[in-house]
Design a protein around this motif. Structure first.
Motif, PDB file in Angstrom:
ATOM      1  N   LEU A 127     -12.573  -3.134 -51.601  1.00 53.88           N
ATOM      2  CA  LEU A 127     -11.611  -3.162 -52.605  1.00 53.88           C
ATOM      3  C   LEU A 127     -11.793  -1.646 -53.002  1.00 53.88           C
ATOM      4  CD1 LEU A 127     -10.307  -3.313 -55.483  1.00 53.88           C
ATOM      5  CD2 LEU A 127     -12.311  -4.476 -56.486  1.00 53.88           C
ATOM      6  N   VAL A 128     -13.114  -0.827 -52.669  1.00 55.21           N
ATOM      7  CA  VAL A 128     -13.214   0.456 -53.259  1.00 55.21           C
ATOM      8  C   VAL A 128     -12.357   1.427 -52.330  1.00 55.21           C
ATOM      9  CG1 VAL A 128     -14.808   2.347 -52.814  1.00 55.21           C
ATOM     10  CG2 VAL A 128     -15.550   0.304 -54.065  1.00 55.21           C
ATOM     11  N   ASP A 129     -12.274   0.926 -50.995  1.00 51.10           N
ATOM     12  CA  ASP A 129     -11.303   1.695 -50.040  1.00 51.10           C
ATOM     13  C   ASP A 129     -10.039   1.791 -50.589  1.00 51.10           C
ATOM     14  OD1 ASP A 129      -9.964   2.898 -47.845  1.00 51.10           O
ATOM     15  OD2 ASP A 129     -11.322   1.470 -46.292  1.00 51.10           O
ATOM     16  N   ALA A 130      -9.215   0.321 -50.932  1.00 53.32           N
ATOM     17  CA  ALA A 130      -8.274   0.520 -51.363  1.00 53.32           C
ATOM     18  C   ALA A 130      -7.815   1.100 -52.759  1.00 53.32           C
ATOM     19  CB  ALA A 130      -7.622  -1.022 -51.738  1.00 53.32           C
ATOM     20  N   LEU A 131      -8.815   1.245 -53.537  1.00 51.97           N
ATOM     21  CA  LEU A 131      -8.737   1.933 -54.708  1.00 51.97           C
ATOM     22  C   LEU A 131      -8.868   3.597 -54.400  1.00 51.97           C
ATOM     23  CD1 LEU A 131     -10.548  -0.120 -57.222  1.00 51.97           C
ATOM     24  CD2 LEU A 131      -8.077   0.319 -57.506  1.00 51.97           C
ATOM     25  N   GLN A 132      -9.394   3.824 -53.372  1.00 50.50           N
ATOM     26  CA  GLN A 132      -9.523   5.291 -53.059  1.00 50.50           C
ATOM     27  C   GLN A 132      -8.040   5.592 -52.369  1.00 50.50           C
ATOM     28  OE1 GLN A 132     -12.900   5.086 -50.219  1.00 50.50           O
ATOM     29  NE2 GLN A 132     -14.406   5.707 -51.458  1.00 50.50           N
ATOM     30  N   SER A 133      -7.429   4.797 -51.855  1.00 48.57           N
ATOM     31  CA  SER A 133      -6.024   5.334 -51.514  1.00 48.57           C
ATOM     32  C   SER A 133      -5.258   5.304 -52.494  1.00 48.57           C
ATOM     33  CB  SER A 133      -5.517   4.435 -50.439  1.00 48.57           C
ATOM     34  OG  SER A 133      -6.628   4.602 -49.366  1.00 48.57           O
ATOM     35  N   SER A 134      -5.334   4.162 -53.309  1.00 45.97           N
ATOM     36  CA  SER A 134      -4.033   4.078 -54.502  1.00 45.97           C
ATOM     37  C   SER A 134      -5.094   3.504 -55.705  1.00 45.97           C
ATOM     38  CB  SER A 134      -3.331   3.016 -54.061  1.00 45.97           C
ATOM     39  OG  SER A 134      -2.308   2.636 -55.004  1.00 45.97           O
ATOM     40  N   PRO A 135      -5.485   4.506 -56.427  1.00 43.75           N
ATOM     41  CA  PRO A 135      -6.328   4.105 -57.727  1.00 43.75           C
ATOM     42  C   PRO A 135      -5.839   3.351 -58.746  1.00 43.75           C
ATOM     43  CG  PRO A 135      -6.516   6.444 -57.064  1.00 43.75           C
ATOM     44  CD  PRO A 135      -5.385   6.173 -56.273  1.00 43.75           C
ATOM     45  N   ARG A 136      -4.446   3.470 -58.788  1.00 40.88           N
ATOM     46  CA  ARG A 136      -3.763   2.749 -60.098  1.00 40.88           C
ATOM     47  C   ARG A 136      -2.983   1.568 -59.412  1.00 40.88           C
ATOM     48  NH1 ARG A 136      -4.105   4.386 -65.145  1.00 40.88           N
ATOM     49  NH2 ARG A 136      -2.046   3.561 -65.581  1.00 40.88           N
ATOM     50  N   ALA A 137      -3.238   1.003 -58.178  1.00 41.25           N
ATOM     51  CA  ALA A 137      -2.370  -0.157 -57.833  1.00 41.25           C
ATOM     52  C   ALA A 137      -2.699  -1.295 -58.542  1.00 41.25           C
ATOM     53  CB  ALA A 137      -2.932  -0.389 -56.448  1.00 41.25           C
ATOM     54  N   THR A 138      -1.732  -2.140 -58.803  1.00 46.27           N
ATOM     55  CA  THR A 138      -1.954  -3.290 -59.714  1.00 46.27           C
ATOM     56  C   THR A 138      -3.001  -4.292 -59.001  1.00 46.27           C
ATOM     57  OG1 THR A 138      -0.109  -4.716 -58.889  1.00 46.27           O
ATOM     58  CG2 THR A 138       0.308  -3.280 -60.467  1.00 46.27           C
TER      59      THR A 138
END
Length: 350
Positions: free
Chosen positions: A25-36
Protein backbone atom coordinates in the motif's frame (compact mmCIF):
# COMPACT_ATOMS: atom_id res chain seq x y z
CA UNK A 1 1.74 26.41 14.75
CA UNK A 2 2.70 22.86 15.72
CA UNK A 3 0.13 20.13 15.33
CA UNK A 4 0.23 16.98 17.42
CA UNK A 5 0.16 13.65 15.62
CA UNK A 6 0.65 11.46 18.67
CA UNK A 7 0.57 7.77 17.74
CA UNK A 8 -1.11 5.09 19.83
CA UNK A 9 0.51 4.45 23.19
CA UNK A 10 1.17 0.75 22.56
CA UNK A 11 4.64 -0.04 21.25
CA UNK A 12 4.41 -1.86 17.91
CA UNK A 13 6.00 -5.27 17.53
CA UNK A 14 9.11 -4.68 15.40
CA UNK A 15 8.38 -7.82 13.36
CA UNK A 16 4.81 -6.91 12.53
CA UNK A 17 4.75 -3.10 12.40
CA UNK A 18 4.39 -3.29 8.61
CA UNK A 19 2.66 -6.25 6.99
CA UNK A 20 3.30 -7.15 3.36
CA UNK A 21 -0.01 -5.51 2.47
CA UNK A 22 1.06 -2.36 4.34
CA UNK A 23 4.32 -2.16 2.39
CA UNK A 24 2.49 -2.72 -0.90
CA UNK A 25 0.00 0.00 0.00
CA UNK A 26 2.82 2.40 0.85
CA UNK A 27 4.48 1.61 -2.49
CA UNK A 28 1.25 2.35 -4.35
CA UNK A 29 0.76 5.62 -2.46
CA UNK A 30 4.35 6.63 -3.14
CA UNK A 31 3.52 6.48 -6.84
CA UNK A 32 0.01 7.89 -6.58
CA UNK A 33 -0.59 9.59 -3.22
CA UNK A 34 -4.21 10.56 -3.94
CA UNK A 35 -5.43 7.42 -5.68
CA UNK A 36 -8.88 6.36 -4.47
CA UNK A 37 -9.31 3.38 -2.16
CA UNK A 38 -10.98 1.50 -5.03
CA UNK A 39 -8.07 2.19 -7.40
CA UNK A 40 -5.59 1.10 -4.74
CA UNK A 41 -7.65 -1.99 -3.97
CA UNK A 42 -7.61 -3.11 -7.60
CA UNK A 43 -3.82 -2.85 -7.71
CA UNK A 44 -3.37 -4.66 -4.39
CA UNK A 45 -6.04 -7.30 -5.01
CA UNK A 46 -8.13 -6.44 -1.93
CA UNK A 47 -11.36 -4.50 -1.38
CA UNK A 48 -11.44 -0.74 -0.87
CA UNK A 49 -12.63 -0.99 2.74
CA UNK A 50 -9.66 -3.15 3.68
CA UNK A 51 -7.26 -0.73 1.99
CA UNK A 52 -8.75 2.20 3.91
CA UNK A 53 -8.49 0.26 7.17
CA UNK A 54 -4.81 -0.52 6.57
CA UNK A 55 -4.06 3.13 5.85
CA UNK A 56 -5.99 4.34 8.89
CA UNK A 57 -3.87 2.11 11.12
CA UNK A 58 -0.60 3.22 9.52
CA UNK A 59 -1.53 6.88 9.70
CA UNK A 60 -2.94 6.78 13.24
CA UNK A 61 0.18 5.05 14.61
CA UNK A 62 2.48 7.48 12.81
CA UNK A 63 3.92 4.67 10.71
CA UNK A 64 3.15 6.34 7.37
CA UNK A 65 1.96 9.75 6.25
CA UNK A 66 1.52 11.83 3.12
CA UNK A 67 2.78 15.38 3.01
CA UNK A 68 3.13 18.17 0.44
CA UNK A 69 5.77 20.76 -0.33
CA UNK A 70 6.80 23.02 -3.18
CA UNK A 71 8.98 21.53 -5.89
CA UNK A 72 12.79 21.95 -5.73
CA UNK A 73 12.84 24.62 -8.44
CA UNK A 74 10.85 26.94 -6.16
CA UNK A 75 13.31 27.06 -3.26
CA UNK A 76 16.94 27.59 -2.29
CA UNK A 77 18.14 24.51 -0.41
CA UNK A 78 21.33 23.71 1.45
CA UNK A 79 22.70 20.76 3.41
CA UNK A 80 24.38 21.82 6.62
CA UNK A 81 26.74 19.81 8.80
CA UNK A 82 26.76 20.92 12.44
CA UNK A 83 29.34 20.17 15.10
CA UNK A 84 28.16 20.64 18.69
CA UNK A 85 30.04 21.58 21.81
CA UNK A 86 30.40 18.87 24.48
CA UNK A 87 27.20 18.33 26.43
CA UNK A 88 25.01 20.41 24.10
CA UNK A 89 24.08 17.86 21.44
CA UNK A 90 20.56 16.96 22.60
CA UNK A 91 19.49 20.55 23.23
CA UNK A 92 20.85 21.75 19.88
CA UNK A 93 19.15 18.88 18.05
CA UNK A 94 15.77 19.60 19.69
CA UNK A 95 16.04 23.33 19.00
CA UNK A 96 16.94 22.90 15.34
CA UNK A 97 14.21 20.31 14.75
CA UNK A 98 11.56 22.83 15.79
CA UNK A 99 12.68 25.49 13.33
CA UNK A 100 10.15 25.37 10.45
CA UNK A 101 12.64 26.18 7.66
CA UNK A 102 14.91 23.31 8.70
CA UNK A 103 12.83 20.62 7.09
CA UNK A 104 14.92 17.56 8.03
CA UNK A 105 17.37 16.76 10.85
CA UNK A 106 19.57 13.66 11.14
CA UNK A 107 21.76 12.83 14.13
CA UNK A 108 24.98 11.22 12.91
CA UNK A 109 28.11 9.30 13.84
CA UNK A 110 31.08 10.82 12.05
CA UNK A 111 33.09 14.02 11.89
CA UNK A 112 29.92 16.08 12.45
CA UNK A 113 26.98 15.61 14.82
CA UNK A 114 23.93 16.80 12.89
CA UNK A 115 22.99 16.84 9.22
CA UNK A 116 20.37 19.45 8.32
CA UNK A 117 18.30 20.06 5.20
CA UNK A 118 17.51 23.77 5.07
CA UNK A 119 15.24 25.81 2.80
CA UNK A 120 15.23 29.57 2.24
CA UNK A 121 13.68 32.06 -0.20
CA UNK A 122 17.07 33.12 -1.60
CA UNK A 123 20.82 32.92 -1.09
CA UNK A 124 21.01 35.93 1.20
CA UNK A 125 18.30 34.54 3.48
CA UNK A 126 20.03 31.19 3.45
CA UNK A 127 23.31 32.74 4.57
CA UNK A 128 21.60 34.62 7.38
CA UNK A 129 19.80 31.47 8.51
CA UNK A 130 22.90 29.28 8.52
CA UNK A 131 25.55 31.66 9.81
CA UNK A 132 23.33 33.77 12.03
CA UNK A 133 20.60 31.56 13.40
CA UNK A 134 22.17 28.09 13.32
CA UNK A 135 25.76 29.18 13.87
CA UNK A 136 24.68 31.55 16.66
CA UNK A 137 22.92 28.92 18.74
CA UNK A 138 24.47 28.22 22.15
CA UNK A 139 26.16 24.86 21.89
CA UNK A 140 26.96 25.01 18.17
CA UNK A 141 30.70 24.74 17.62
CA UNK A 142 30.82 25.04 13.82
CA UNK A 143 28.85 24.57 10.60
CA UNK A 144 29.71 23.59 7.05
CA UNK A 145 27.25 24.27 4.24
CA UNK A 146 26.81 22.74 0.80
CA UNK A 147 24.38 24.44 -1.53
CA UNK A 148 22.01 22.12 -3.35
CA UNK A 149 22.26 22.53 -7.14
CA UNK A 150 20.64 19.71 -9.12
CA UNK A 151 18.23 17.12 -7.71
CA UNK A 152 18.52 13.77 -9.47
CA UNK A 153 16.28 11.96 -7.00
CA UNK A 154 14.77 12.72 -3.59
CA UNK A 155 12.38 11.27 -1.03
CA UNK A 156 9.29 11.57 -3.22
CA UNK A 157 11.00 9.40 -5.87
CA UNK A 158 11.95 6.55 -3.54
CA UNK A 159 9.83 3.37 -3.46
CA UNK A 160 9.53 0.36 -1.15
CA UNK A 161 9.29 -1.73 -4.38
CA UNK A 162 6.68 -3.99 -2.82
CA UNK A 163 4.56 -4.03 -6.01
CA UNK A 164 5.74 -4.71 -9.53
CA UNK A 165 5.98 -2.18 -12.32
CA UNK A 166 2.90 -3.57 -14.10
CA UNK A 167 0.76 -2.98 -11.01
CA UNK A 168 2.25 0.46 -10.50
CA UNK A 169 1.42 1.42 -14.09
CA UNK A 170 -2.29 0.92 -13.33
CA UNK A 171 -2.28 3.80 -10.86
CA UNK A 172 -3.45 7.29 -11.87
CA UNK A 173 -0.97 10.16 -11.94
CA UNK A 174 1.86 7.69 -11.42
CA UNK A 175 5.04 9.80 -11.25
CA UNK A 176 8.62 8.96 -12.17
CA UNK A 177 11.92 10.46 -11.10
CA UNK A 178 12.42 13.90 -12.66
CA UNK A 179 15.68 15.83 -12.64
CA UNK A 180 15.20 19.31 -11.18
CA UNK A 181 17.34 22.29 -10.22
CA UNK A 182 17.16 24.24 -6.98
CA UNK A 183 16.69 27.99 -7.31
CA UNK A 184 18.96 30.81 -6.12
CA UNK A 185 15.84 32.83 -5.32
CA UNK A 186 12.20 32.10 -4.66
CA UNK A 187 10.28 31.72 -7.89
CA UNK A 188 6.75 30.52 -7.63
CA UNK A 189 3.54 30.86 -9.56
CA UNK A 190 1.46 30.00 -6.51
CA UNK A 191 -1.21 32.29 -5.09
CA UNK A 192 -2.06 32.64 -1.40
CA UNK A 193 -4.90 30.18 -1.88
CA UNK A 194 -2.45 27.73 -3.45
CA UNK A 195 -0.23 28.12 -0.39
CA UNK A 196 -3.26 27.44 1.79
CA UNK A 197 -3.92 24.27 -0.18
CA UNK A 198 -0.30 23.22 0.25
CA UNK A 199 -0.44 23.89 3.99
CA UNK A 200 -3.52 21.70 4.39
CA UNK A 201 -1.98 18.94 2.28
CA UNK A 202 1.28 19.08 4.23
CA UNK A 203 -0.65 17.88 7.27
CA UNK A 204 -2.71 15.29 5.38
CA UNK A 205 -2.00 14.75 1.70
CA UNK A 206 -5.17 12.69 1.28
CA UNK A 207 -7.64 15.33 2.42
CA UNK A 208 -10.82 15.36 0.35
CA UNK A 209 -11.29 18.14 -2.19
CA UNK A 210 -14.16 19.44 -0.06
CA UNK A 211 -11.91 19.72 3.02
CA UNK A 212 -9.16 21.32 0.92
CA UNK A 213 -11.60 23.88 -0.41
CA UNK A 214 -12.75 24.76 3.08
CA UNK A 215 -9.12 25.15 4.23
CA UNK A 216 -8.30 27.53 1.36
CA UNK A 217 -11.62 29.37 1.11
CA UNK A 218 -12.38 27.77 -2.27
CA UNK A 219 -15.15 25.70 -3.72
CA UNK A 220 -14.59 21.96 -3.92
CA UNK A 221 -14.39 22.20 -7.73
CA UNK A 222 -11.82 25.02 -7.64
CA UNK A 223 -9.70 23.25 -5.03
CA UNK A 224 -9.62 20.14 -7.22
CA UNK A 225 -8.74 22.12 -10.35
CA UNK A 226 -5.98 24.10 -8.63
CA UNK A 227 -4.40 21.04 -7.03
CA UNK A 228 -4.36 19.07 -10.26
CA UNK A 229 -2.86 22.08 -12.07
CA UNK A 230 -0.10 22.45 -9.47
CA UNK A 231 0.74 18.77 -9.78
CA UNK A 232 0.77 18.91 -13.60
CA UNK A 233 3.03 21.98 -13.54
CA UNK A 234 5.26 20.32 -10.93
CA UNK A 235 4.83 23.29 -8.60
CA UNK A 236 3.81 20.93 -5.79
CA UNK A 237 5.19 17.60 -4.62
CA UNK A 238 3.17 14.98 -2.75
CA UNK A 239 5.10 12.34 -0.88
CA UNK A 240 4.36 9.26 1.21
CA UNK A 241 6.86 8.80 4.03
CA UNK A 242 7.28 5.93 6.49
CA UNK A 243 8.80 5.07 9.85
CA UNK A 244 11.75 3.50 8.07
CA UNK A 245 13.31 1.55 10.98
CA UNK A 246 10.01 -0.27 11.58
CA UNK A 247 9.66 -0.97 7.86
CA UNK A 248 12.99 -2.79 7.85
CA UNK A 249 15.32 0.05 6.78
CA UNK A 250 17.45 0.22 9.91
CA UNK A 251 20.55 1.87 8.44
CA UNK A 252 20.71 5.28 6.81
CA UNK A 253 24.05 6.32 5.34
CA UNK A 254 25.10 9.72 3.99
CA UNK A 255 27.81 9.72 1.33
CA UNK A 256 29.87 12.63 0.07
CA UNK A 257 31.44 11.86 -3.29
CA UNK A 258 33.28 13.34 -6.26
CA UNK A 259 32.41 12.91 -9.93
CA UNK A 260 34.12 14.68 -12.86
CA UNK A 261 31.78 17.36 -14.12
CA UNK A 262 31.35 15.78 -17.56
CA UNK A 263 30.04 12.59 -15.92
CA UNK A 264 28.03 14.19 -13.12
CA UNK A 265 24.57 14.25 -14.68
CA UNK A 266 24.73 10.71 -16.07
CA UNK A 267 26.03 9.39 -12.76
CA UNK A 268 23.42 11.29 -10.73
CA UNK A 269 20.54 10.02 -12.85
CA UNK A 270 21.84 6.45 -12.59
CA UNK A 271 22.19 6.69 -8.83
CA UNK A 272 18.65 8.02 -8.47
CA UNK A 273 17.32 4.80 -9.99
CA UNK A 274 19.04 2.55 -7.46
CA UNK A 275 16.62 1.02 -4.98
CA UNK A 276 18.83 1.91 -2.01
CA UNK A 277 19.25 5.60 -2.89
CA UNK A 278 16.90 7.99 -1.12
CA UNK A 279 18.63 11.22 -2.16
CA UNK A 280 21.03 12.06 -5.00
CA UNK A 281 21.88 15.73 -5.47
CA UNK A 282 24.79 17.71 -6.84
CA UNK A 283 26.13 20.26 -4.39
CA UNK A 284 28.67 23.06 -4.15
CA UNK A 285 32.22 22.34 -3.08
CA UNK A 286 34.88 19.81 -4.09
CA UNK A 287 32.72 16.86 -3.04
CA UNK A 288 30.11 17.63 -5.64
CA UNK A 289 27.66 14.77 -5.13
CA UNK A 290 25.63 14.01 -2.02
CA UNK A 291 23.93 10.63 -1.56
CA UNK A 292 21.66 9.25 1.09
CA UNK A 293 20.98 5.51 1.14
CA UNK A 294 18.45 3.49 3.12
CA UNK A 295 19.73 -0.02 3.83
CA UNK A 296 18.23 -2.91 5.74
CA UNK A 297 21.17 -3.04 8.15
CA UNK A 298 24.76 -1.94 8.56
CA UNK A 299 25.95 -5.13 6.89
CA UNK A 300 24.39 -3.78 3.70
CA UNK A 301 27.00 -1.03 3.44
CA UNK A 302 29.68 -3.23 1.87
CA UNK A 303 27.47 -4.75 -0.86
CA UNK A 304 25.98 -1.32 -1.64
CA UNK A 305 29.41 0.25 -2.04
CA UNK A 306 30.48 -2.65 -4.23
CA UNK A 307 27.50 -1.86 -6.46
CA UNK A 308 28.54 1.79 -6.61
CA UNK A 309 32.04 0.80 -7.67
CA UNK A 310 30.76 -1.61 -10.34
CA UNK A 311 28.12 0.66 -11.86
CA UNK A 312 29.71 4.09 -11.57
CA UNK A 313 33.41 4.00 -12.43
CA UNK A 314 33.71 7.80 -12.31
CA UNK A 315 32.27 8.02 -8.78
CA UNK A 316 34.78 8.40 -5.95
CA UNK A 317 33.30 8.12 -2.45
CA UNK A 318 35.15 10.51 -0.16
CA UNK A 319 33.27 9.94 3.08
CA UNK A 320 30.44 7.98 4.65
CA UNK A 321 28.43 8.99 7.71
CA UNK A 322 25.88 6.77 9.44
CA UNK A 323 22.72 8.38 10.79
CA UNK A 324 21.91 7.31 14.33
CA UNK A 325 18.41 8.82 14.42
CA UNK A 326 16.26 11.18 12.36
CA UNK A 327 14.41 13.57 14.70
CA UNK A 328 12.71 15.30 11.76
CA UNK A 329 11.84 14.55 8.16
CA UNK A 330 10.14 17.01 5.82
CA UNK A 331 8.32 18.85 8.59
CA UNK A 332 7.46 15.82 10.76
CA UNK A 333 9.00 15.30 14.18
CA UNK A 334 9.83 11.63 14.64
CA UNK A 335 10.22 9.47 17.73
CA UNK A 336 13.10 7.05 18.24
CA UNK A 337 11.29 4.42 16.16
CA UNK A 338 10.84 6.83 13.24
CA UNK A 339 7.11 7.34 13.86
CA UNK A 340 5.60 10.77 13.14
CA UNK A 341 4.52 12.51 16.33
CA UNK A 342 4.13 16.17 15.38
CA UNK A 343 3.80 18.37 12.31
CA UNK A 344 5.75 21.62 11.99
CA UNK A 345 4.61 23.36 8.78
CA UNK A 346 7.12 25.00 6.48
CA UNK A 347 6.88 28.82 6.42
CA UNK A 348 4.31 30.16 3.92
CA UNK A 349 6.98 31.53 1.54
CA UNK A 350 8.61 28.11 1.10
Amino acid sequence: MQESLTPGSAEPDYRTAFSEVDLALVDALQSSPRATWSQLGRVLGIDATTVARHWERLHTLGLAWITAYEAPHAATVAYVEVRCRPGSFEQVSRTLARMPWIFSVDETAGDFDLFLSVAAPDLHSLGTAVHGTIGGLPGVHSTRTRLGITVFGEGSDWRTRAIDSAARAQLPESRTTVRDTYSSHMRTRLTQQDHDLRAALSLDGRLSYKALGEAAGLSEHTARRRLLQMLRDRDLTLRCDIAHPLAGYRAMVIYRACVPHQHLEQTGIGLAHMEQVRLAVSVSGPRNLLLMAWLHDLNGIGPFENLLADRFPHLEVEDRTVALHSPKRMGRLLDRHGRATQHIPLPPNL
